[in-house]
Write a protein that holds these residues in place. Sequence first.
Motif, PDB file in Angstrom:
ATOM      1  N   TYR A 130      42.781  43.747  48.780  1.00  0.00           N
ATOM      2  CA  TYR A 130      43.737  42.939  48.016  1.00  0.00           C
ATOM      3  C   TYR A 130      43.913  41.575  48.686  1.00  0.00           C
ATOM      4  CZ  TYR A 130      45.015  47.468  45.931  1.00  0.00           C
ATOM      5  OH  TYR A 130      44.997  48.686  45.299  1.00  0.00           O
ATOM      6  N   GLU A 131      44.022  41.590  50.010  1.00  0.00           N
ATOM      7  CA  GLU A 131      44.138  40.332  50.751  1.00  0.00           C
ATOM      8  C   GLU A 131      42.862  39.507  50.628  1.00  0.00           C
ATOM      9  OE1 GLU A 131      46.754  43.296  53.054  1.00  0.00           O
ATOM     10  OE2 GLU A 131      44.951  43.327  51.810  1.00  0.00           O
ATOM     11  N   HIS A 132      41.714  40.187  50.652  1.00  0.00           N
ATOM     12  CA  HIS A 132      40.439  39.468  50.536  1.00  0.00           C
ATOM     13  C   HIS A 132      40.346  38.735  49.194  1.00  0.00           C
ATOM     14  CE1 HIS A 132      36.219  38.471  50.920  1.00  0.00           C
ATOM     15  NE2 HIS A 132      35.978  39.078  49.767  1.00  0.00           N
ATOM     16  N   VAL A 133      40.755  39.409  48.128  1.00  0.00           N
ATOM     17  CA  VAL A 133      40.730  38.754  46.819  1.00  0.00           C
ATOM     18  C   VAL A 133      41.611  37.507  46.832  1.00  0.00           C
ATOM     19  CG1 VAL A 133      41.362  38.978  44.381  1.00  0.00           C
ATOM     20  CG2 VAL A 133      40.156  40.854  45.533  1.00  0.00           C
ATOM     21  N   ARG A 134      42.809  37.639  47.385  1.00  0.00           N
ATOM     22  CA  ARG A 134      43.710  36.476  47.441  1.00  0.00           C
ATOM     23  C   ARG A 134      43.129  35.353  48.298  1.00  0.00           C
ATOM     24  NH1 ARG A 134      47.780  40.616  47.335  1.00  0.00           N
ATOM     25  NH2 ARG A 134      47.878  40.752  49.615  1.00  0.00           N
ATOM     26  N   ASN A 135      42.429  35.715  49.361  1.00  0.00           N
ATOM     27  CA  ASN A 135      41.879  34.697  50.264  1.00  0.00           C
ATOM     28  C   ASN A 135      40.671  33.977  49.682  1.00  0.00           C
ATOM     29  OD1 ASN A 135      43.804  35.226  52.209  1.00  0.00           O
ATOM     30  ND2 ASN A 135      42.542  36.724  53.291  1.00  0.00           N
ATOM     31  N   ILE A 136      39.849  34.714  48.926  1.00  0.00           N
ATOM     32  CA  ILE A 136      38.616  34.092  48.412  1.00  0.00           C
ATOM     33  C   ILE A 136      38.830  33.482  47.028  1.00  0.00           C
ATOM     34  CG2 ILE A 136      37.563  36.078  47.198  1.00  0.00           C
ATOM     35  CD1 ILE A 136      34.943  35.350  48.689  1.00  0.00           C
ATOM     36  N   ALA A 137      39.929  33.838  46.373  1.00  0.00           N
ATOM     37  CA  ALA A 137      40.196  33.320  45.022  1.00  0.00           C
ATOM     38  C   ALA A 137      40.227  31.796  44.954  1.00  0.00           C
ATOM     39  CB  ALA A 137      41.494  33.907  44.473  1.00  0.00           C
ATOM     40  N   PRO A 138      40.829  31.075  45.913  1.00  0.00           N
ATOM     41  CA  PRO A 138      40.827  29.609  45.806  1.00  0.00           C
ATOM     42  C   PRO A 138      39.415  29.021  45.763  1.00  0.00           C
ATOM     43  CG  PRO A 138      42.498  30.315  47.361  1.00  0.00           C
ATOM     44  CD  PRO A 138      41.699  31.529  47.029  1.00  0.00           C
ATOM     45  N   GLN A 139      38.495  29.548  46.561  1.00  0.00           N
ATOM     46  CA  GLN A 139      37.112  29.070  46.526  1.00  0.00           C
ATOM     47  C   GLN A 139      36.490  29.353  45.158  1.00  0.00           C
ATOM     48  OE1 GLN A 139      34.436  31.125  49.170  1.00  0.00           O
ATOM     49  NE2 GLN A 139      32.629  30.067  48.386  1.00  0.00           N
ATOM     50  N   PHE A 140      36.702  30.578  44.667  1.00  0.00           N
ATOM     51  CA  PHE A 140      36.142  30.972  43.365  1.00  0.00           C
ATOM     52  C   PHE A 140      36.701  30.097  42.251  1.00  0.00           C
ATOM     53  CE2 PHE A 140      36.230  33.490  39.481  1.00  0.00           C
ATOM     54  CZ  PHE A 140      34.958  34.034  39.425  1.00  0.00           C
ATOM     55  N   GLN A 141      38.019  29.901  42.227  1.00  0.00           N
ATOM     56  CA  GLN A 141      38.643  29.132  41.157  1.00  0.00           C
ATOM     57  C   GLN A 141      38.301  27.643  41.235  1.00  0.00           C
ATOM     58  OE1 GLN A 141      40.068  30.389  38.516  1.00  0.00           O
ATOM     59  NE2 GLN A 141      39.895  32.490  39.274  1.00  0.00           N
ATOM     60  N   ALA A 142      38.128  27.118  42.456  1.00  0.00           N
ATOM     61  CA  ALA A 142      37.733  25.710  42.593  1.00  0.00           C
ATOM     62  C   ALA A 142      36.329  25.489  42.051  1.00  0.00           C
ATOM     63  CB  ALA A 142      37.817  25.286  44.060  1.00  0.00           C
ATOM     64  N   ALA A 143      35.428  26.422  42.359  1.00  0.00           N
ATOM     65  CA  ALA A 143      34.058  26.305  41.851  1.00  0.00           C
ATOM     66  C   ALA A 143      34.032  26.438  40.333  1.00  0.00           C
ATOM     67  CB  ALA A 143      33.178  27.369  42.500  1.00  0.00           C
ATOM     68  N   LEU A 144      34.869  27.326  39.801  1.00  0.00           N
ATOM     69  CA  LEU A 144      34.958  27.476  38.350  1.00  0.00           C
ATOM     70  C   LEU A 144      35.486  26.194  37.711  1.00  0.00           C
ATOM     71  CD1 LEU A 144      34.908  29.327  35.805  1.00  0.00           C
ATOM     72  CD2 LEU A 144      37.251  29.984  36.395  1.00  0.00           C
ATOM     73  N   ALA A 145      36.552  25.636  38.271  1.00  0.00           N
ATOM     74  CA  ALA A 145      37.139  24.413  37.705  1.00  0.00           C
ATOM     75  C   ALA A 145      36.156  23.252  37.730  1.00  0.00           C
ATOM     76  CB  ALA A 145      38.406  24.050  38.477  1.00  0.00           C
ATOM     77  N   ALA A 146      35.286  23.211  38.732  1.00  0.00           N
ATOM     78  CA  ALA A 146      34.313  22.124  38.852  1.00  0.00           C
ATOM     79  C   ALA A 146      33.302  22.135  37.709  1.00  0.00           C
ATOM     80  CB  ALA A 146      33.589  22.216  40.194  1.00  0.00           C
ATOM     81  N   LEU A 147      33.132  23.295  37.072  1.00  0.00           N
ATOM     82  CA  LEU A 147      32.194  23.378  35.945  1.00  0.00           C
ATOM     83  C   LEU A 147      32.672  22.568  34.744  1.00  0.00           C
ATOM     84  CD1 LEU A 147      31.240  27.177  35.970  1.00  0.00           C
ATOM     85  CD2 LEU A 147      29.900  25.261  36.874  1.00  0.00           C
ATOM     86  N   ALA A 148      33.947  22.182  34.734  1.00  0.00           N
ATOM     87  CA  ALA A 148      34.469  21.403  33.611  1.00  0.00           C
ATOM     88  C   ALA A 148      33.752  20.069  33.453  1.00  0.00           C
ATOM     89  CB  ALA A 148      35.968  21.172  33.792  1.00  0.00           C
ATOM     90  N   ALA A 149      33.100  19.609  34.523  1.00  0.00           N
ATOM     91  CA  ALA A 149      32.359  18.346  34.450  1.00  0.00           C
ATOM     92  C   ALA A 149      31.028  18.489  33.726  1.00  0.00           C
ATOM     93  CB  ALA A 149      32.115  17.810  35.863  1.00  0.00           C
ATOM     94  N   HIS A 150      30.573  19.723  33.505  1.00  0.00           N
ATOM     95  CA  HIS A 150      29.270  19.920  32.859  1.00  0.00           C
ATOM     96  C   HIS A 150      29.346  19.526  31.377  1.00  0.00           C
ATOM     97  CE1 HIS A 150      25.634  21.900  31.361  1.00  0.00           C
ATOM     98  NE2 HIS A 150      25.219  21.860  32.617  1.00  0.00           N
ATOM     99  N   PRO A 151      28.297  18.885  30.842  1.00  0.00           N
ATOM    100  CA  PRO A 151      28.335  18.427  29.446  1.00  0.00           C
ATOM    101  C   PRO A 151      28.596  19.515  28.414  1.00  0.00           C
ATOM    102  CG  PRO A 151      26.484  17.422  30.606  1.00  0.00           C
ATOM    103  CD  PRO A 151      27.062  18.442  31.534  1.00  0.00           C
ATOM    104  N   LEU A 152      28.272  20.774  28.723  1.00  0.00           N
ATOM    105  CA  LEU A 152      28.457  21.849  27.755  1.00  0.00           C
ATOM    106  C   LEU A 152      29.811  22.534  27.866  1.00  0.00           C
ATOM    107  CD1 LEU A 152      25.076  23.832  27.628  1.00  0.00           C
ATOM    108  CD2 LEU A 152      26.023  22.301  25.901  1.00  0.00           C
TER     109      LEU A 152
END
Length: 463
Positions: free
Chosen positions: A351-373
């Motif tokens: 549970y702690e691992h998910v909370r700790n790695i979630a910011p990296q995962f969500q930041a990478a996901l948010a960065a996809l918003a720059a993709h043309p599609l």
Amino acid sequence: MAETAPMTNDLDALDLARVLHPNTNLAALHGGRPLVLARGKGVHVWDNHGKQYIEAMAGLWCTSLGYGDDELARTAYEQIKKLSFSHLFTGKSHEPAILLADKLVRMAPFAASRVFFGNSGSDANDTQIKLVWYYNNATGKPKKKKIIARLKSYHGTTLAAAGLTGLPSFHKLFDVPLPPFLHTDAPYYYRGAEVGESEEDYATRLARNLEQLIEREGPDTVAAFIAEPLMGVGGVLLPPRGYFPKIQAVLEKHDVLLIDDEVITGFGRTGELWGAQAFGMRPQTLTAAKALSSAYLPISAVVIPEFLYAPMIEASGEIGLFGHGFTYSGHPVAAAVALRVLGIYEERKLYEHVRNIAPQFQAALAALAAHPLVGDTRGIGLLGACELVQNKTTKAAFDAKLAVAAKCMLLCQEHGLIVRAIGDAIALCPPFIVTPAEVDEIFAKLRRGLDDTLAWAQRERLL
């Protein structure tokens, strides 16, 4: 007379000749080939041709501990040797089911007292319906039977659960939903909000629409409202700010139960133990499955409060039987594995691992918003999606018949990445054990898949 199986060692061809695939575009499948998986370890799986993939969907939102966990294999083996089967009918029981029920009651996000075991999220939600109906009959409210779900929701595919599900592809040609099942708005801010409408105002409007539906139908006929904390199969749709508190106020005003479908979100997926805790839900009952056993064996659970259970005692005495259950309800091997899975989550601090790695995962996901599609990205914890659009400015969607997200899914597969296409969205839901390096690998492969999809769309003049 049964047709003889094809004489072939080609598993791909034999699959196409013999397997009726669930939740599959059968026409598209027969125009290509299946992905036949042969083995898995950790976050990786290999197909029958030896190709390796990173499993970024945890199977179907479910293999939270990844593949091939030796401790779970030993647990299943030891339980099979000790007691390979027993049922819970006619007052019989066994230790794994008893201990698992106690564990789930103590974990529940409300004052729970009992657990009913099934084999899938679908049959668990069927059970939810039957328990609510049984309860209302037993307490003198025989008209209070309607269940409200939401458009774009997913609650399973059995006859009743498919009616709760709010996706047309699960209704067409199956003659569902049945009359007691109603649907209200999906909380889909990206598509549903009016120009300039805040999330709070959008949530207020949806709550108002729900209340109008209940009043139109008659509060004395509406038994329950069922909701996923976030919509998974509907496209990973997160509720807008203030949504559940506003919905809850309407339900409480009209004496309507809230059923919490935690099949995808339960056991830490959002960063909280339950999705209800992440989004301010106060449910009366709860459905769990998938990560309950990390999908190592089929098992589901319906967790209920004592007030729902107590009237059933007298009612079943009058009838002579509480006439609901399955042969494999609380199967001892599945229950033993699920109990060990819940222990592993705590012992390995996942549970702690998910909370700790979630910011990296969500930041990478948010960065996809720059993709043309990509028109929208959304997610929480180790769960997310990016929605593909034809025009980012206008949010114009691709023609559904083009199956652009499905094309992207296949192109990602070519890069050794398993994701899931849901309408126009690409969903991600990796196992809890994913490492920072593997998160980077997932998004690097996804970006390559998106680039390939863009190139294909340009060649096909779809943009």
